[in-house]
Scaffold this motif. Sequence first.
Motif, short mmCIF file in Angstrom:
data_model
loop_
_atom_site.label_atom_id
_atom_site.label_comp_id
_atom_site.label_asym_id
_atom_site.label_seq_id
_atom_site.Cartn_x
_atom_site.Cartn_y
_atom_site.Cartn_z
N GLN A 3 -67.78 75.81 58.15
CA GLN A 3 -68.17 76.63 57.03
C GLN A 3 -67.23 77.82 56.87
N GLY A 4 -67.04 78.24 55.63
CA GLY A 4 -66.29 79.45 55.36
C GLY A 4 -67.18 80.66 55.55
N VAL A 5 -66.63 81.74 56.08
CA VAL A 5 -67.39 82.97 56.30
C VAL A 5 -66.56 84.16 55.85
N ILE A 6 -67.23 85.24 55.52
CA ILE A 6 -66.58 86.49 55.16
C ILE A 6 -66.84 87.48 56.30
N VAL A 7 -65.77 88.03 56.84
CA VAL A 7 -65.88 88.97 57.95
C VAL A 7 -65.04 90.21 57.62
N GLU A 8 -65.20 91.22 58.43
CA GLU A 8 -64.38 92.43 58.29
C GLU A 8 -63.55 92.60 59.55
N ASN A 9 -62.23 92.70 59.36
CA ASN A 9 -61.35 92.95 60.50
C ASN A 9 -60.46 94.14 60.18
N ALA A 10 -59.39 94.29 60.96
CA ALA A 10 -58.53 95.45 60.78
C ALA A 10 -57.86 95.48 59.41
N GLN A 11 -57.72 94.31 58.78
CA GLN A 11 -57.07 94.22 57.47
C GLN A 11 -58.03 94.51 56.33
N GLY A 12 -59.33 94.51 56.60
CA GLY A 12 -60.34 94.66 55.56
C GLY A 12 -61.22 93.42 55.52
N LEU A 13 -61.75 93.10 54.35
CA LEU A 13 -62.56 91.89 54.21
C LEU A 13 -61.65 90.68 54.25
N GLU A 14 -62.04 89.66 55.04
CA GLU A 14 -61.22 88.45 55.15
C GLU A 14 -62.10 87.21 55.11
N PHE A 15 -61.51 86.16 54.56
CA PHE A 15 -62.15 84.84 54.54
C PHE A 15 -61.63 84.04 55.72
N GLY A 16 -62.54 83.43 56.47
CA GLY A 16 -62.13 82.59 57.59
C GLY A 16 -63.00 81.36 57.67
N GLN A 17 -62.66 80.48 58.60
CA GLN A 17 -63.43 79.26 58.80
C GLN A 17 -64.03 79.27 60.19
N ALA A 18 -65.31 78.97 60.27
CA ALA A 18 -65.98 78.91 61.56
C ALA A 18 -65.55 77.64 62.29
N VAL A 19 -64.92 77.80 63.43
CA VAL A 19 -64.46 76.65 64.22
C VAL A 19 -65.27 76.49 65.50
N ILE A 20 -66.03 77.51 65.87
CA ILE A 20 -66.94 77.44 67.03
C ILE A 20 -68.31 77.90 66.55
N GLU A 21 -69.29 77.02 66.63
CA GLU A 21 -70.63 77.36 66.20
C GLU A 21 -71.22 78.45 67.09
N PRO A 22 -72.22 79.19 66.58
CA PRO A 22 -72.83 80.25 67.38
C PRO A 22 -73.28 79.76 68.75
N ARG A 23 -72.91 80.53 69.77
CA ARG A 23 -73.29 80.19 71.14
C ARG A 23 -73.33 81.46 71.98
N LEU A 24 -73.94 81.35 73.15
CA LEU A 24 -74.03 82.50 74.05
C LEU A 24 -72.88 82.46 75.05
N VAL A 25 -72.23 83.61 75.26
CA VAL A 25 -71.14 83.72 76.23
C VAL A 25 -71.33 85.00 77.03
N ASP A 26 -70.66 85.07 78.17
CA ASP A 26 -70.70 86.29 78.98
C ASP A 26 -69.94 87.41 78.27
N GLU A 27 -70.40 88.63 78.48
CA GLU A 27 -69.76 89.78 77.84
C GLU A 27 -68.31 89.93 78.28
N GLU A 28 -68.01 89.48 79.53
CA GLU A 28 -66.64 89.60 80.05
C GLU A 28 -65.65 88.70 79.31
N ASP A 29 -66.16 87.70 78.59
CA ASP A 29 -65.28 86.73 77.93
C ASP A 29 -64.87 87.16 76.53
N VAL A 30 -65.36 88.29 76.04
CA VAL A 30 -65.04 88.73 74.69
C VAL A 30 -64.61 90.19 74.72
#
Length: 277
Positions: A29-56
């Motif tokens: 799916q396409g998603v709209i996010v905000e990054n350092a450049q401003g609003l950006e369109f991207g594609q979700a390539v990893i579905e929502p999941r739980l990860v350790d805080e150390e990994d991000v």
Amino acid sequence: MLKIVGVRFKDAGKIYYFSPGDLAIKQGQGVIVENAQGLEFGQAVIEPRLVDEEDVVLPLKNVIRIATAADYASVQENAASCQKAFLTCDEKIREHKIDMNLVDVDYTFDRNKIIFYFTAEGRVDFRELVKDLASIFRTRIELRQIGVRDEAKLLGGIGPCGRMLCCSTFLGDFEPVSIKMAKDQNLSLNPTKISGLCGRLMCCLKYENDQYEEAKKEMPDVGTTITTPEGITARVTGINLLQRLLQVRLPEEELVVEYELDEIRPFNPSLAQSAQS
């Protein structure tokens, strides 16, 4: 544990993590996010999941929304504008006689900035070019110099293997590649045979390198003295890492014989090194 979703902004680009919040985002799916450049369109390539805080890398920014039909229309409009901007910038580069090669152009989703990607042999003075582009497009202008590997990733092409370039199809990041990898794999050291379209060592030299390194730990080096199954002392003249074969020269017969690694076990590398010295 944190809930994340992986997003790419370019085909085979680096994956960035965002917080999906309560959105039910599906892979692709396409998603709209905000990054350092401003609003950006991207594609979700990893579905929502739980990860350790150390990994991000914290803090995580949120996904603003799942892309709508209007968002997709804006992406198409931006792509068309990028083509026109490319032609305009290329013309201005020739007018200013700047020694640089324009590679690609990107509009941010909210059109607050245009990024021009270029290659050049060294540093270039493009201040007057930026002024011209800013007066034409009436928005923020960024000129970003990239390397030849990044250029190949953006432009794509067909590699020596006959397949589309790895970097433009699935490699998110470039990993270091060395000439030692080619030597360990018994490849020709002819630069034309181990270099990609970018002129650098091919990324695929890295793919099997770990297996070669593991196999090399079990094999004696060329020049090592070993004892054959017949009890004859001989010197290793060649090795085949993947097939685990040794070519050895028998001292009296001046004959090269091939043995499987298991046939000369147990093999003690430390003893072989001392015998070699």
